[in-house]
Every structure is written in structure tokens, then in C-alpha cells.
Design an enzyme around this catalytic site. Structure first.
Site, PDB file in Angstrom:
ATOM      1  CG  ASP A   1     -33.932  23.160 -24.779  1.00 61.29           C
ATOM      2  OD1 ASP A   1     -33.949  23.685 -25.916  1.00 61.29           O
ATOM      3  OD2 ASP A   1     -33.313  23.636 -23.814  1.00 61.29           O
TER       4      ASP A   1
ATOM      5  CG  ASP B   1     -34.112  27.852 -25.282  1.00 59.78           C
ATOM      6  OD1 ASP B   1     -34.485  26.668 -25.048  1.00 59.78           O
ATOM      7  OD2 ASP B   1     -34.577  28.523 -26.212  1.00 59.78           O
TER       8      ASP B   1
ATOM      9  CG  ASP C   1     -35.389  23.233 -29.602  1.00 59.50           C
ATOM     10  OD1 ASP C   1     -35.338  22.019 -29.881  1.00 59.50           O
ATOM     11  OD2 ASP C   1     -34.511  23.823 -28.933  1.00 59.50           O
TER      12      ASP C   1
ATOM     13  CG  ASP D   1     -53.031  24.148 -32.131  1.00 62.97           C
ATOM     14  OD1 ASP D   1     -54.089  24.778 -32.339  1.00 62.97           O
ATOM     15  OD2 ASP D   1     -52.815  23.479 -31.104  1.00 62.97           O
TER      16      ASP D   1
ATOM     17  CG  ASP E   1     -57.266  27.382 -29.931  1.00 60.18           C
ATOM     18  OD1 ASP E   1     -56.949  26.494 -29.132  1.00 60.18           O
ATOM     19  OD2 ASP E   1     -57.540  28.549 -29.587  1.00 60.18           O
TER      20      ASP E   1
ATOM     21  CD  GLU F   1     -59.943  23.560 -27.958  1.00 59.46           C
ATOM     22  OE1 GLU F   1     -59.471  23.191 -26.872  1.00 59.46           O
ATOM     23  OE2 GLU F   1     -59.790  24.721 -28.392  1.00 59.46           O
TER      24      GLU F   1
ATOM     25  CG  HIS G   1     -52.409  22.179 -24.541  1.00 60.45           C
ATOM     26  ND1 HIS G   1     -53.232  21.531 -25.452  1.00 60.45           N
ATOM     27  CD2 HIS G   1     -52.649  23.496 -24.694  1.00 60.45           C
ATOM     28  CE1 HIS G   1     -53.919  22.428 -26.113  1.00 60.45           C
ATOM     29  NE2 HIS G   1     -53.599  23.632 -25.683  1.00 60.45           N
ATOM     30  CG  ASP G   2     -56.184  23.536 -23.006  1.00 54.67           C
ATOM     31  OD1 ASP G   2     -55.145  24.206 -22.859  1.00 54.67           O
ATOM     32  OD2 ASP G   2     -56.887  23.568 -24.028  1.00 54.67           O
TER      33      ASP G   2
HETATM   34  O1  ISL Z   1     -64.051  27.243 -22.170  1.00 53.61           O
HETATM   35  C1  ISL Z   1     -63.488  26.218 -21.968  1.00 53.61           C
HETATM   36  C2  ISL Z   1     -64.271  24.984 -21.760  1.00 53.61           C
HETATM   37  O2  ISL Z   1     -65.648  25.249 -21.806  1.00 53.61           O
HETATM   38  C3  ISL Z   1     -62.020  26.204 -21.891  1.00 53.61           C
HETATM   39  O3  ISL Z   1     -61.616  24.946 -21.585  1.00 53.61           O
HETATM   40  C4  ISL Z   1     -61.384  26.732 -23.181  1.00 53.61           C
HETATM   41  O4  ISL Z   1     -62.315  26.843 -24.167  1.00 53.61           O
HETATM   42  C5  ISL Z   1     -60.296  25.883 -23.684  1.00 53.61           C
HETATM   43  O5  ISL Z   1     -59.306  25.843 -22.742  1.00 53.61           O
HETATM   44  C6  ISL Z   1     -59.786  26.393 -25.022  1.00 53.61           C
HETATM   45  O6  ISL Z   1     -58.482  25.980 -25.238  1.00 53.61           O
HETATM   46  C7  ISL Z   1     -57.789  26.390 -26.378  1.00 53.61           C
HETATM   47  O7  ISL Z   1     -57.805  27.785 -26.587  1.00 53.61           O
HETATM   48  C8  ISL Z   1     -57.156  28.597 -25.625  1.00 53.61           C
HETATM   49  C9  ISL Z   1     -55.777  28.096 -25.240  1.00 53.61           C
HETATM   50  O8  ISL Z   1     -55.348  28.744 -24.085  1.00 53.61           O
HETATM   51  C10 ISL Z   1     -55.781  26.606 -25.009  1.00 53.61           C
HETATM   52  O9  ISL Z   1     -54.492  26.160 -24.700  1.00 53.61           O
HETATM   53  C11 ISL Z   1     -56.342  25.971 -26.236  1.00 53.61           C
HETATM   54  O10 ISL Z   1     -56.276  24.568 -26.223  1.00 53.61           O
HETATM   55  C12 ISL Z   1     -57.049  29.956 -26.227  1.00 53.61           C
HETATM   56  O11 ISL Z   1     -56.393  29.882 -27.465  1.00 53.61           O
END
Ligand code: ISL
Length: 565
Positions: free
Chosen positions: A22, A26, A30, A99, A201, A263, A351-352
């Protein structure tokens, strides 16, 4: 000799912009913050930055709900900041990958605002609208990835719209070619701007079965994730996605040297389809190392026991089968699946997903995980913070922000994604140097950040960070490591714990990688590979020298990269 593209030879580093640095106090990261850390990124020895979304967004899914594809969210800065970031990245020889989120927009996007106005609005057909089912209720049984139905009733017109994710992320309708044209226009806008490619995505969600049939129950459902109760055979991974990807690829290829990463959540040989005939994704993401070792049955059993009050919540690493047998098979199956179709890639964190250091259960194994990722064949994608062994951070209930956790509170521990999105740990100052001392970071900083941080690890030449840099530099230097062939090495009775493989390329040195995924000690006979070898890099950054391969000692949690004579 430059017969490989940068995205084949190179290493991708993912930055989650909200959490990296940051600059304006805030509490949210960024673009100027990222610019101020570019020298750090360069020194990591990576080649490309993938930026999670930076566009205007109401942030219900933290930027994956885009309200305008052609601008920068004021939270992150301005277009001028973006241009400066791009220029300064390029000056340092770093590529910049954006992205792209084409499956859905934010409900605040102008297209959706129009679309929802009336049934005969010209943009109506840009989204997936359906009448309620005959007896009332959603048009079919599809589920949102974030919990609950994938349909939301819009009172104005009495129809439901489809949202594969959060209810404020309506899915676009790619049956209408105008939608694809609009997204291709967005891609062209950024390509002309000079970005080096896209990570697309949930690309596999872009096409749905034309009739939107109910999806069948999955007979093997383990009872954990509500979304997994159905087999998603009509809502994703449809044949119709491939012509869409081909259009994206054609556009990307009309510019020099750009990359298209998709993805996809495909874990068998059908991953090959996403390469097309070298006319679809350059790199369909490979999440096998994350999903194959995941032991949902064990997680389910414990969830029930926790609910009955019989046990405390165990550490997540309990459900991650991080052992050499599983990893070896995962690697071999993937190698076989893509052979002859396209260039491979590996992902161990994003991040997921729970932090890799948390999944593998220790800092020692986090080192092994980095060694694996950076010595396998195929482009590695690294997640910010994994280079210093950052772990999941426990989020107090009142600080939880992530939609799947908010929608499914009893599963927040497993499906919440806040824990892996916490601020980068730069130093031991307040908020780990992520933001101003008097600011409040958008997610809590790890309690151990005064111990585990970049500054401290930069001063320790045996740190996880030092190992990460040594690995990237070795991979970059040695052709066998960045583009050489992969072959499994038999380790006999140690097979459950030890994973070994060679990387070889004509005209350079060959390497043997030996990774102990356990805390057992071994003496290995690897004479099938050769007689002697030199330890080029050890996970403790200390061990070196020549070794005999018929009698190779391997300490607990030890990884070795050996240069073959
Ligand atoms: O369905 C899944 C796995 O079979 C989930 O993991 C999902 O598809 C996945 O998290 C998708 O992620 C992406 O799209 C999402 C977003 O929230 C995530 O951060 C992104 O990486 C929706 O845009």
C-alpha cells in the site's frame, strides 16, 4: 538457440494487488506500491508478473466482479500509474500479464445495468436470463461455486439471471456473438497498451449447454462442498468453449510474443483439449499439485467430528496427502496427458488456495515445495509470499470478507480464501511494512510477521527466500532445468517418501532432483542414474560437494539438486 518463448523458459509470479504494498495509507495495496517493489520482484529471478484484477469494481469478489474492463480502480491508482508500472516492469525485463474475467461482470457493469432494465432491452441477451421454473423458483438446479443456487430473481422483469459465482457477478452470454466481440475489444485495448498477455479467469465456464439442463447428483460426493454435490457436466467445460478460446488466441497471436493462460479445472487427459491444435491456450493452468493430494474424505470425517464436539479443528495439512507416491503419480499422469499437445505448467499456490506452507505443514516442507515447483518441467507460477514461506493467517469471524466463507460459515475454515490473501510481510515494522503505521490493513497481517519477513530473510543466507532465489537463478542458468526433459527415477523402498527425477537437455549439464517429502532419513541407491554427482543446491543451502549415487544419504525434509557427472 532461442527456440523457446519467454513464457516457456520463464517463471510467473502472481501479485494480488490488494495485498502486496500500500502506498497511500488506505490499508489496501495499489499500483504505486507495486512499482516501489519492482526491484524486489526482479531480484527474485522471476520473468513475469501476473496481476489479479485492478479494474473498477464494487469488490464483492475483490476485483473479480468487474464494473469497467478498460480502466483502473481508484483504489489501485490511475491509468497513468498503470502505464508507469508497465514501463518500469518492461525496463527491468519483466513481463506483465493481466487478469481477464470474461465469464461474468459485476452487476454494476453498464452492460448489466442495461440488460436488467427490460426484457426487450438490446443488451438483454448479453446475460443469461430465464423465466422461473413452471412451479416457481430457479429455472434449473445449477449451483453457485460460492454456495446456494446459481440463479437470482430480478424483481424488475420477473426473470432469473445466472451467476456461477457471487449473486452480484452475472454470467455473460457467449451465445450472443456481440459479447465475444466486446471482450475481444477489451483484450485488444490492453494488448495495444502493451500488456504481455492474459490469465483468463474460469475460461472453462464461458460456454453453457444450450438447453441449460439440470445437472445430475454426483454419486461420489463426499458431502463437504455444497457446490460439488452436482456433476457440472452442462455448466462448464462444454465443447462450445473451444471456438471462443480460439478467437482469443487468434487475437493474442496477432501481437508479438504475448501469452494466453486459461484457468481450467480439468484433472485428466482432457486437459489437452485446452491447447487445441496449438490454437487455444498457451498454458491451461495445471492445478493437479493442489487438488490431487487434497483428501476431502478425511476433511469431511473431521468436520462431522468437530460438529459433534469430539475433536478440535485439526490443522489443514492433515487433509493434504503430501507424499511422494501421490506427487510422483500426479506428475507422471500430467506429463502423459499433455505429451505432444503443448507446454506444461505447474501451480502450487494462488489467491484461491490455502498457502502451500500451511498445506504441507512445515517450513521445511515449504522449502521442498518450492524446490519441486522450480525444478519440474513446465512453467512455474509462484504466489506472492510463498517465497518467504508465508502461511495462512487465521481470520477472526468479524473480519471474514470472502463470499464463499460468508455464504457457508460452517465451511469457512476450508473454503474461505481470506487466510491466503493477507498482506505481504516486508519487515518487522507495524503492519509488516505493508501500509502506514496508523492505517488498518484490509486483512490482518500474520502474527508472526516480525519473524517471517523479507527484510529478515534477506539478511539470512540460508532462508527460504535465499533458497527461492537460488532456485530461480539455477533454473534460469541451466537449460536442462528450464526446458529439459523430465524422467522419474526409481527410489525403491523409499517411494512413499522420496520423489526423484532427472532433467536433461542436450548440450548442457544434466540434473538429478531428490526430494524427501517426509521427516524420515534415507540412504538411497540411485546408481541407475550414474556413479557420482555434485550437490549443486541443497534445501538447507549448506550441504555441498561430491556424492556417490549408490549410497546417497538424505536427511529428514531434505531436498537436493545434483549435477550429474
Ligand atoms: O469451482 C472451483 C473449483 O472446481 C472453484 O475453485 C472456482 O472455480 C475457482 O475458485 C475460480 O476462481 C476464479 O474465479 C472466481 C474468483 O472468485 C477467483 O478468485 C478466481 O481465481 C470468480 O471470478
Amino acid at each position: 538457440m532461442s527456440d523457446y518463448a519467454w513464457w516457456q523458459k520463464g517463471i510467473v509470479y502472481q501479485i494480488y494487488p490488494r495485498s502486496f504494498q500500500d502506498s497511500d495509507g488506505d490499508g489496501v495495496g495499489d499500483l504505486p506500491g507495486i512499482i516501489s517493489r519492482l526491484d524486489y520482484v526482479k531480484a527474485l529471478g522471476v520473468d513475469a508478473i501476473w496481476l489479479s484484477p485492478i479494474y473498477p469494481s464494487p469488490m464483492h469478489d475483490f476485483g473479480y466482479d468487474i464494473a469497467d474492463y478498460r480502466d483502473v480502480h481508484p483504489l489501485f491508482g490511475t491509468m497513468d500509474d498503470f502505464d508507469q508500472l508497465l514501463e518500469e516492469a518492461h525496463q527491468r525485463g519483466l513481463k506483465l500479464i493481466l487478469d481477464l474475467v470474461p465469464n461474468h461482470t459485476s452487476h454494476e457493469h453498464a452492460w448489466f445495468q442495461e440488460s436488467r432494465k427490460s426484457r426487450d432491452n438490446p443488451k438483454r441477451d448479453w446475460y443469461v436470463w430465464r423465466d422461473p421454473a413452471p412451479g416457481g423458483g430457479p429455472p434449473n438446479n445449477w449451483l453457485s461455486c460460492f454456495g446456494g443456487s446459481a440463479w437470482e430473481l430480478d424483481e424488475t422483469t420477473g426473470q432469473y439471471y445466472l451467476h456461477s459465482f457471487e449473486r452480484r457477478q452475472p454470467d455473460l452470454n457467449y451465445r450472443n456473438p456481440d459479447v465475444m466481440d466486446a471482450i475481444l475489444g477489451v483484450m485488444r485495448f490492453w494488448l495495444e497498451h502493451g500488456v504481455d498477455g492474459f490469465r483468463v479467469d474460469v475460461i472453462e465456464f464461458m460456454s453453457k449447454h444450450i438447453d441449460l439442463p439440470d445437472e445430475p447428483e454426483d454419486p461420489n460426493w463426499n458431502g463437504v462442498e455444497p457446490y460439488a454435490r452436482l456433476e457440472h457436466i452442462y455448466s462448464r467445460n462444454q465443447a462450445g468453449v473451444h471456438p471462443l478460446i480460439r478467437q482469443m488466441r487468434t487475437l493474442v497471436d496477432s501481437f508479438d510474443d504475448r501469452v494466453l493462460i486459461g484457468e481450467v479445472f480439468v484433472f485428466d487427459e482432457s486437459i489437452a483439449a485446452y491447447y487445441g491444435d496449438n490454437d487455444e491456450c498457451h498454458l491451461p493452468f495445471n492445478f493437479n499439485l493442489i487438488y490431487k493430494p487434497w483428501n476431502a474424505e478425511a476433511a469431511k470425517a473431521d468436520l462431522d467430528a468437530v460438529a459433534r464436539g469430539e475433536i478440535e479443528t485439526p490443522p489443514l495439512s492433515k487433509y493434504f496427502d503430501w507424499n511422494a507416491s501421490v506427487i510422483r503419480k500426479t506428475v507422471e499422469d500430467y506429463e502423459a496427458a499433455i505429451a505432444g499437445h503443448g507446454w506444461g505448467n505447474w501451480v502450487l499456490g494462488n489467491h484461491d488456495q490455502h498457502r502451500v506452507a500451511t498445506r504441507v505443514g512445515s517450513q521445511d516442507q515449504a522449502r521442498i515445495a518450492n524446490m519441486l515447483l522450480l525444478t519440474l518441467k513446465g512453467t512455474p507460477t509462484c504466489y506472492y509470499g510463498d517465497e518467504i514461506g508465508m502461511t495462512d493467517v487465521e481470520i477472526p469471524p468479524d473480519k471474514i470478507q470472502d463470499p464463499p466463507a460468508l455464504n457457508q460459515p460452517d465451511l469457512a475454515n476450508i473454503f474461505g480464501r481470506d487466510p491466503e490473501r493477507t498482506p505481504m510481510q516486508w519487515d518487522a515494522s507495524p503492519h509488516a511494512g505493508f501500509t502506514a503505521a496508523d492505517a488498518e490493513p484490509w486483512l490482518p497481517v500474520a502474527p508472526d510477521a516480525d519473524q517471517r519477513n523479507v527484510e529478515r530473510q534477506q539478511q539470512d543466507d540460508t532462508s527460504v527466500l535465499a533458497l527461492f532465489k537460488a532456485l530461480t537463478h539455477l533454473r534460469r542458468q541451466e537449460r536442462a532445468l528450464h526446458v529439459g526433459d523430465y524422467e522419474t527415477v526409481d527410489v525403491g523402498a523409499a517411494a512413499h517418501d522420496v520423489f526423484a527425477y532427472t532433467r536433461r537437455h542436450e548440450g548442457g549439464d544434466d540434473f538429478l532432483v531428490v526430494l524427501n517429502l517426509s521427516d524420515n532419513v534415507y540412504t538411497l541407491d540411485l546408481c541407475s542414474v550414474g556413479e557420482k554427482a555434485d550437490i549443486t543446491l541443497a534445501s538447507d543451502l549448506t550441504r555441498s560437494g561430491e556424492v556417490s549415487l549408490d549410497n546417497l544419504s538424505l536427511a529428514a525434509d531434505e531436498g537436493l539438486i545434483l549435477r550429474l557427472a
